[in-house]
Design a protein around this motif. Structure first.
Motif, PDB file in Angstrom:
ATOM      1  N   PRO A 146       0.910  -1.097   0.040  1.00  0.00           N
ATOM      2  CA  PRO A 146      -0.004   0.013  -0.076  1.00  0.00           C
ATOM      3  C   PRO A 146       0.759   1.455   0.106  1.00  0.00           C
ATOM      4  CG  PRO A 146      -1.038  -1.682   1.391  1.00  0.00           C
ATOM      5  CD  PRO A 146       0.375  -2.216   1.079  1.00  0.00           C
ATOM      6  N   ASP A 147       1.894   1.338   0.846  1.00  0.00           N
ATOM      7  CA  ASP A 147       2.797   2.500   0.889  1.00  0.00           C
ATOM      8  C   ASP A 147       3.487   2.845  -0.475  1.00  0.00           C
ATOM      9  OD1 ASP A 147       3.152   3.937   3.367  1.00  0.00           O
ATOM     10  OD2 ASP A 147       3.477   1.918   3.999  1.00  0.00           O
ATOM     11  N   VAL A 148       3.874   1.599  -1.267  1.00  0.00           N
ATOM     12  CA  VAL A 148       4.517   1.915  -2.596  1.00  0.00           C
ATOM     13  C   VAL A 148       3.741   2.561  -3.574  1.00  0.00           C
ATOM     14  CG1 VAL A 148       5.872   0.659  -4.487  1.00  0.00           C
ATOM     15  CG2 VAL A 148       6.432   0.277  -2.071  1.00  0.00           C
ATOM     16  N   VAL A 149       2.467   1.708  -3.564  1.00  0.00           N
ATOM     17  CA  VAL A 149       1.491   2.183  -4.506  1.00  0.00           C
ATOM     18  C   VAL A 149       0.992   3.563  -4.338  1.00  0.00           C
ATOM     19  CG1 VAL A 149      -0.836   1.385  -5.465  1.00  0.00           C
ATOM     20  CG2 VAL A 149       0.937  -0.339  -5.036  1.00  0.00           C
ATOM     21  N   ALA A 150       0.364   3.907  -2.913  1.00  0.00           N
ATOM     22  CA  ALA A 150       0.094   5.026  -2.728  1.00  0.00           C
ATOM     23  C   ALA A 150       0.981   6.148  -2.984  1.00  0.00           C
ATOM     24  CB  ALA A 150      -0.370   5.238  -1.346  1.00  0.00           C
ATOM     25  N   GLY A 151       2.280   5.778  -2.969  1.00  0.00           N
ATOM     26  CA  GLY A 151       3.336   6.944  -3.325  1.00  0.00           C
ATOM     27  C   GLY A 151       3.454   6.850  -4.712  1.00  0.00           C
ATOM     28  N   LEU A 152       3.278   6.085  -5.673  1.00  0.00           N
ATOM     29  CA  LEU A 152       3.407   6.055  -6.950  1.00  0.00           C
ATOM     30  C   LEU A 152       2.266   6.865  -7.405  1.00  0.00           C
ATOM     31  CD1 LEU A 152       3.889   2.336  -8.057  1.00  0.00           C
ATOM     32  CD2 LEU A 152       5.483   4.537  -8.349  1.00  0.00           C
ATOM     33  N   PHE A 153       1.075   6.888  -6.761  1.00  0.00           N
ATOM     34  CA  PHE A 153       0.012   7.672  -7.199  1.00  0.00           C
ATOM     35  C   PHE A 153       0.098   9.386  -6.589  1.00  0.00           C
ATOM     36  CE2 PHE A 153      -2.065   3.691  -8.071  1.00  0.00           C
ATOM     37  CZ  PHE A 153      -2.779   4.188  -9.330  1.00  0.00           C
ATOM     38  N   ALA A 154       0.910   9.327  -5.593  1.00  0.00           N
ATOM     39  CA  ALA A 154       1.047  10.731  -5.089  1.00  0.00           C
ATOM     40  C   ALA A 154       2.002  11.401  -6.097  1.00  0.00           C
ATOM     41  CB  ALA A 154       1.681  10.523  -3.508  1.00  0.00           C
ATOM     42  N   LEU A 155       2.816  10.824  -6.871  1.00  0.00           N
ATOM     43  CA  LEU A 155       3.430  11.389  -7.898  1.00  0.00           C
ATOM     44  C   LEU A 155       2.647  12.574  -8.784  1.00  0.00           C
ATOM     45  CD1 LEU A 155       5.804   8.545  -9.274  1.00  0.00           C
ATOM     46  CD2 LEU A 155       6.626  10.322  -7.831  1.00  0.00           C
ATOM     47  N   VAL A 193     -14.632  -1.899  -2.469  1.00  0.00           N
ATOM     48  CA  VAL A 193     -14.789  -1.520  -1.262  1.00  0.00           C
ATOM     49  C   VAL A 193     -15.554  -2.190  -0.430  1.00  0.00           C
ATOM     50  CG1 VAL A 193     -14.030   1.048  -1.610  1.00  0.00           C
ATOM     51  CG2 VAL A 193     -16.461   0.170  -2.278  1.00  0.00           C
ATOM     52  N   THR A 194     -15.747  -2.258   1.104  1.00  0.00           N
ATOM     53  CA  THR A 194     -16.638  -3.121   1.739  1.00  0.00           C
ATOM     54  C   THR A 194     -18.170  -2.390   1.338  1.00  0.00           C
ATOM     55  OG1 THR A 194     -15.169  -3.222   3.175  1.00  0.00           O
ATOM     56  CG2 THR A 194     -17.201  -3.914   3.951  1.00  0.00           C
ATOM     57  N   ASN A 195     -18.325  -1.226   1.392  1.00  0.00           N
ATOM     58  CA  ASN A 195     -19.692  -0.592   0.928  1.00  0.00           C
ATOM     59  C   ASN A 195     -19.259   0.945   0.684  1.00  0.00           C
ATOM     60  OD1 ASN A 195     -19.344   0.911   3.445  1.00  0.00           O
ATOM     61  ND2 ASN A 195     -20.367  -1.181   4.323  1.00  0.00           N
ATOM     62  N   PHE A 226      -3.553  -2.889  -8.140  1.00  0.00           N
ATOM     63  CA  PHE A 226      -3.412  -3.079  -6.842  1.00  0.00           C
ATOM     64  C   PHE A 226      -4.298  -2.223  -5.749  1.00  0.00           C
ATOM     65  CE2 PHE A 226      -1.432  -2.316  -2.506  1.00  0.00           C
ATOM     66  CZ  PHE A 226      -0.990  -3.713  -2.062  1.00  0.00           C
ATOM     67  N   VAL A 227      -4.263  -0.942  -6.238  1.00  0.00           N
ATOM     68  CA  VAL A 227      -4.936   0.128  -5.398  1.00  0.00           C
ATOM     69  C   VAL A 227      -6.431  -0.239  -5.432  1.00  0.00           C
ATOM     70  CG1 VAL A 227      -5.198   1.977  -7.457  1.00  0.00           C
ATOM     71  CG2 VAL A 227      -5.136   2.770  -4.967  1.00  0.00           C
ATOM     72  N   PHE A 262      -7.950  -0.437  -1.974  1.00  0.00           N
ATOM     73  CA  PHE A 262      -8.266   0.874  -1.816  1.00  0.00           C
ATOM     74  C   PHE A 262      -7.956   1.433  -0.056  1.00  0.00           C
ATOM     75  CE2 PHE A 262     -10.305   5.095  -1.424  1.00  0.00           C
ATOM     76  CZ  PHE A 262      -9.784   5.405  -2.589  1.00  0.00           C
ATOM     77  N   SER A 263      -8.786   0.693   0.779  1.00  0.00           N
ATOM     78  CA  SER A 263      -8.517   0.989   1.989  1.00  0.00           C
ATOM     79  C   SER A 263      -7.319   1.187   2.443  1.00  0.00           C
ATOM     80  CB  SER A 263      -9.544   0.217   2.808  1.00  0.00           C
ATOM     81  OG  SER A 263     -10.833   0.453   2.628  1.00  0.00           O
ATOM     82  N   SER A 264      -6.518  -0.133   2.378  1.00  0.00           N
ATOM     83  CA  SER A 264      -5.077  -0.048   3.142  1.00  0.00           C
ATOM     84  C   SER A 264      -4.165   0.839   2.190  1.00  0.00           C
ATOM     85  CB  SER A 264      -4.706  -1.479   3.023  1.00  0.00           C
ATOM     86  OG  SER A 264      -4.812  -2.342   1.808  1.00  0.00           O
TER      87      SER A 264
END
Ligand SMILES: Cc1cc2nc3c(=O)[nH]c(=O)nc-3n(C[C@H](O)[C@H](O)[C@H](O)COP(=O)(O)OP(=O)(O)OC[C@H]3O[C@@H](n4cnc5c(N)ncnc54)[C@H](O)[C@@H]3O)c2cc1C
Length: 1077
Positions: free
Chosen positions: A626-635, A683-685, A650-651, A655-657
């Motif tokens: 989650p950190d790597v992927v969120a970091g990629l999208f933060a670019l 997402v769960t809901n 992955f995201v 999504f939640s993580s």
């Protein structure tokens, strides 16, 4: 992270982890120089003492002699081997396609014997042993180039079809390793793509492209037109390959036996007219003739052999070219000749035989086009050398695999180059004089050796000795020119890695790469420029001084450097990793640097770095976190196609993580909006998506407008009715645009819940959200029966909530039983029927009803009675003058416990109260009129407060309501014929009515539960409705439905032998706070 050295079997893919650091796969030769001297070949069994078991997973492309021998050796060393072969299993076909015969001399025999004697014994019967070679200079003059005497007591050469050789090797492989679980062979599977840096590959099988898991090692044994070699050439700038077509073409003829006038035990070489030649070998299956010619060259009236189209003409022409074997050139030979496509041999020469995890062997690495007669032996020698190095250096000395590939190249490249030289003779560079001298010396040598003087001719030397080719070649330096020394080969192979050394020493660096935190990385402009056009431009600009933005020229000078600088805009860790990769093909980086490295790789068009990142980071249990992927999208900018696709998948699935990480708070608005709009978002809901938007808004000041804009990505009607109601209540909201917009959208969405508005796409969510429940990512939850934590099998025919538990009429066995199911304990107890004290009291349980109080009722169909069960005591509750006849449903209502029975196969309803009975609904006959019913045996009845009856009129595909005292019923659901439209039902079963007149109907034939509001013209889907199936979002013949005290929908999913529940999400205080805060 690092690339693992060993893996178990095929299921494992790159699992990369060392103390949080990421080591991208090696990509060029690692440091260190090692011995190269040719080694004695020894059997696998002789080496067991010096090396431990190898656990590598190896992909071998090509099941030719090199691939099969390598497989045998690596399997016996403990590796897992997957062989992919473009052609079909040679054991299943004829000789077509692999028709030529090979001569296996001493070298080939020796390499085969390194496996075990059995392999050679398996191969031998498929070939023909010969120790004679005759050169026919004219029909009358022939020289014996080799005789049994020249063989010096050695075993004769074995003449064998390549396909027969491979068949025997395959048999041996399967016999020895077929049951090991470590051997997989895929025929008709062509290697199409290979990422040499990571070992990931895909193969084509028919129309299908299959991706293979990354292997520790990929062996390119795929012959002269090697796909592995092409992948290396495409990825490695330092790799050089020369593939040269040899002049002339050839076809192969197969004769049933050796032409009668020729020695049947000898190989014969005829030189024909016009530079043609025929090479005829005895084999175990008749004789094999290789016919060579030069296109466009013909003799007098004879056509060129390449032009022949007609079998008869081919027969005649071939006989004229080769009169000595005219007798063997029959009609069949003519046909064979014209039916074949002419082949053209090529030579292959490479400067190195490895790159990343890929290694080349045999013709893929070096081909002489069949000229030397040593192609097969040198291919198999490669296999033996590689297997032995791996076993000794990786298995024994624990060296890195990639390092050992470098040792292999250093040892085998000189051999490949030498053999090619020996095959082709002195090159043009040697000059005409040396060439002429060489030819004369060869002829003289041949003749003298016949008299026992001097060395044997080259061909004999190659076939009957084990002297390294490089030594034989060096002995001929006078004619060929000087053959490079081993050190020169070493340095050729090391060239690329040397540059890295120079960089680390700072030698010859002419450009400085500047990181955003001011660190300086001296580099070589020429190296960087050779990586991509983008970097080339950056280097040019840097040289022109256009990129000196960070430091002034004076500061630059103070640092003792006036070198051009290039600003990278990335951290020192990222720049360092990219440079490491460029120079050495490997890089170590901590996970949080991955996004920046990905950005540089994309900006600078470094395709192999992008690929390496994608396959290392995106592997199954690799580095996508989650950190790597969120970091990629933060670019906030693209970061490469392959990695982008993996990160997106992955995201969306996690999504939640990802949203729980720190980089999430830096996501640009567009990224968040884009991802939330996806149908694939899991997402769960839907409540969860709104919560994340609210949190993102709160993470940074000034995001109010952006967050309002992102709200357009929320699918409001997917929220549960209770959430919508809570959020649309704007009282107590802060006066912010965000909270106000939420309130407005919620109000509007409530309309959709009435089933009155077009429905949004349901993402990965299911269930009857528009019937008030909201959207659930998976669907319902199994609470009893198949797929539930409880092990008890159930076939639920009817269900009723009962004092906080659930009564289930279980139809698993006749006559049925009533089970009280404890939801939290995932288990039940039998209250009636098998396993209870009322074991033998019933004949055929058809329906049940619960309450009032702790009583429940059982409709005993065959006994035509309703039985009340209370505290284990039974009492008949259907006493009265009207006798029940084929009853099918029961309901009980009111303080006087009136019992309503749907009777006479569902055509009437009889009420029993205090010993009196009367018909209260239906007619005298079954029918479809308003005063009639035609429910049939599966009809059901529900009694609501005040004695309002709802009857599931199965045969009429409708639900009828009969109010107390009414003479006719009113249709409240269905009634438009059998069908799956929203206004239709198909064989409705159990029903449940709410106090407000809303009815839930088990729409059995449509495998769904429908909700009909009072007065509605159509129903809305409440559960199921995605075809019959056992997914959590599906139902199969749902026969009954109830609503529990918390508003959850419970369904007797008869066809799936389970009970399902859909619960509305509870209104989260967290969500309320986040939206209002
Ligand atoms: C006419 C002729 C006569 C010869 N005579 C002799 C001789 O007498 N003695 C001798 O030692 N050598 C001889 N050779 C050379 C010898 O055939 C080769 O050197 C030897 O077969 C090389 O073995 P290999 O395993 O490297 O490649 P090959 O035998 O070429 O095997 C390569 C295999 O890889 C498969 N393949 C190709 N591409 C792919 C892909 N993308 N994916 C999966 N599989 C793939 C092919 O179908 C093939 O089965 C001769 C060659 C020719 C053409």
């Amino acid at each position: 992270m690092t690339v693992p050295r060993r893996r178990r079997g095929w299921q494992c893919v790159a699992a990369l982890s060392i103390s949080g650091a990421l080591l991208l796969p090696s990509f060029v030769v690692p440091q260190g120089s090692h011995g190269h001297s040719p080694r004695l070949l020894r059997r696998a069994s002789d080496r067991s003492d010096e090396s431990s078991t190898l656990g590598l997973s190896v992909l071998i492309a090509g099941a030719g002699p090199a691939g099969l021998l390598l497989a045998d050796r690596l399997l016996s060393a403990g590796c897992s081997v997957h062989i992919v072969e473009a052609r079909q299993d040679p054991r299943s076909g004829s000789l077509e396609g692999r028709a030529y015969a090979l001569g296996l001399g001493l070298r080939a025999q020796q390499t085969i014997r390194t496996v075990d004697d059995k392999l050679w014994e398996t191969i031998k019967p498929s070939g023909f042993a010969s120790e004679r070679f005759k050169l026919h200079l004219s029909p009358k003059i022939a020289i014996d180039l080799r005789t049994p005497e020249d063989n010096n007591g050695l075993e004769p050469s074995l003449l064998i079809y390549q396909s027969d050789l491979c068949s025997a090797m395959l048999d041996h492989l399967e016999t020895n390793f077929g049951g090991s679980g470590r051997l997989r062979i895929s025929f008709q599977s062509r290697l199409k793509f290979l990422n040499a840096a990571t070992g990931a590959a895909s193969v084509q099988k028919g129309e299908q492209l299959e991706e293979l898991p990354s292997a520790d090692l990929v062996a390119g044994c795929d012959g002269v037109n090697s796909a592995v070699r092409s992948s290396i050439a495409a990825a490695c700038p330092a790799f050089e390959v020369a593939q040269t077509k040899l002049p002339g073409s050839f076809k192969v003829l197969r004769f049933p036996q050796m032409p009668s006038e020729l020695d049947p035990t000898a190989v014969h070489l005829f030189t024909g007219k016009g530079g043609t030649s025929a090479f005829i070998e005895p084999t175990a299956r008749g004789a094999c003739a290789l016919i060579n010619w030069r296109d466009g060259v013909n003799v007098q009236e004879l056509p060129s052999l390449g032009e022949l189209q007609d079998p008869e003409e081919a027969r005649e022409t071939l006989s004229s070219y080769f009169p000595a074997i005219a007798e063997a050139i029959t009609d069949d030979a003519g046909k064979q000749f014209v039916s074949q496509k002419a082949s053209q041999a090529s030579t292959v020469k490479c400067n190195t035989y490895h790159f990343g995890r890929a290694v080349l062997l045999g013709d893929a690495a070096h081909s002489t086009g069949g000229v030397s007669g040593q192609g097969c032996s040198s291919a198999m020698k490669d296999s033996v050398v590689l297997a032995e190095l791996l076993q000794r250096e990786v298995g024994g000395a624990k060296r890195d695999t990639l390092e050992v590939l470098s040792m292999y190249s250093r040892q085998q490249v000189p051999e490949g180059h030498a053999l090619l030289d020996l095959s082709l003779g002195p090159s043009e560079k040697a000059g005409p004089l040396r060439k002429a001298l060489y030819n004369a010396a060869s002829l003289a040598g041949t003749l003298l050796s016949k008299l026992g003087i001097g060395d044997p001719p080259l061909q004999t030397l190659l076939t009957t000795s084990l002297t390294p080719f490089s030594d034989i070649r060096r002995d001929r330096d006078f004619f060929f020119g000087e053959f490079p020394q081993q050190e020169e080969f070493d340095s050729m192979i090391e060239r690329w890695e040397r540059l890295d050394l120079l960089r680390k020493e700072g030698s010859f660096c002419d450009v400085v790469m500047l990181s955003s935190d001011g660190q300086r990385f001296p580099s070589h402009a020429v190296v960087l420029a050779s990586c991509s056009e983008k970097l080339k431009k950056i280097m040019e600009q840097a040289k022109a001084g256009k990129l000196q933005q960070v430091q002034s020229r004076e500061e630059n000078a103070e640092n003792g450097s006036a070198k051009p600088e290039a600003v990278t805009g990335a951290s020192a860790a990222a720049v360092s990793a990219v440079l490491d990769f460029i120079y050495s093909g490997q890089a170590q980086l901590v996970l949080n640097v991955v996004p920046e490295v990905a950005r540089l790789a994309r900006r600078w068009d470094l395709n192999s770095l992008q690929e390496a990142l994608a396959s290392s980071v995106a592997s199954e249990d690799g580095g996508l976190t989650p950190d790597v992927v969120a970091g990629l999208f933060a670019l906030g900018e693209p970061f490469g196609e392959q990695l982008g696709a993996a990160a997106r998948t992955f995201v969306l699935n996690n999504f939640s993580s990802c949203a729980s990480t720190d980089p999430f708070t830096r996501w640009p608005q567009k990224v968040l909006e884009h991802l939330l709009k996806s149908d694939q978002l899991v997402v769960t809901n839907e409540e969860e998506t709104l919560l994340w938007v609210a949190r993102w808004r709160g993470a940074k000041a000034g995001r109010e407008d952006a967050a309002v804009s992102v709200l357009s990505a929320i699918r409001w009607p997917l929220l549960s009715l209770s959430t919508l109601e809570a959020l649309s209540d704007s009282k107590g909201f802060a006066n912010g645009a965000f909270a106000e917009t939420v309130a407005e959208r919620c109000k509007a969405a409530k309309v959709a819940h009435q089933g009155l508005e077009a429905l949004p796409h349901v993402r990965q969510g299911f269930c009857g959200w528009w019937s008030g429940l909201g959207c659930a990512a998976k669907g319902g939850v199994v609470i009893a029966g198949q797929g539930s934590p409880g092990k008890e099998p159930l076939k639920p025919k009817a269900i009723r909530p009962h004092e906080g538990t659930l009564l289930v009429l279980d139809g698993t066995e006749e006559p049925g039983r009533v089970v009280q199911w404890f939801l939290r304990m995932h288990s039940g107890r039998s209250l009636a029927g098998k396993g209870s004290e009322l074991q033998d009291s019933f004949e055929d349980m058809a329906d049940i009803w619960s309450g009032p109080d702790d009583a429940f009722y059982i409709l005993d169909r065959d006994a035509e009675r309703v039985v009340q069960v209370r505290s284990g005591e039974t009492e008949v509750a259907s006493k009265g003058t009207i006798r029940l006849e084929r009853p099918c449903g029961v309901a009980v209502e009111g303080p006087d416990r009136a019992v309503y029975v749907l009777d006479r196969e569902g055509s009437r309803v009889v009420r029993y109260v205090r010993g009196r009975s009367m018909q209260v609904a239906g007619g005298t006959e079954p029918g479809a009129g308003p005063g009639q019913l035609n429910a049939g045996p599966t009809g059901r009845i529900f009694a609501a407060k005040g004695g309002r009856l709802y009857i599931s009129d199965t045969g009429n595909h409708r639900v009828q309501r009969w109010d107390p005292g009414a003479k006719v019923g009113i249709t409240v659901a269905g009634g438009h014929g059998c069908g799956s439209g929203a206004d239709q039902l198909s064989h409705p079963g159990g029903i449940w009515a709410l106090d407000n007149g809303t009815v839930y109907v088990a729409d059995v034939g449509n495998h769904r539960v429908m909700k009909w509001r009072d007065g509605a013209k159509a129903g809305v889907l409440a559960a199921g409705g995605y075809g019959p199936g056992d997914g959590l979002h599906q139902l199969k013949e749902p026969v009954d439905v109830t609503v529990d005290a918390l508003g959850a929908l419970i369904v007797a999913d008869f066809g799936n032998a389970r009970v399902m529940r859909w619960s509305p999400p509870s209104i989260s205080t967290e969500l309320l706070a986040a939206v209002r805060g």
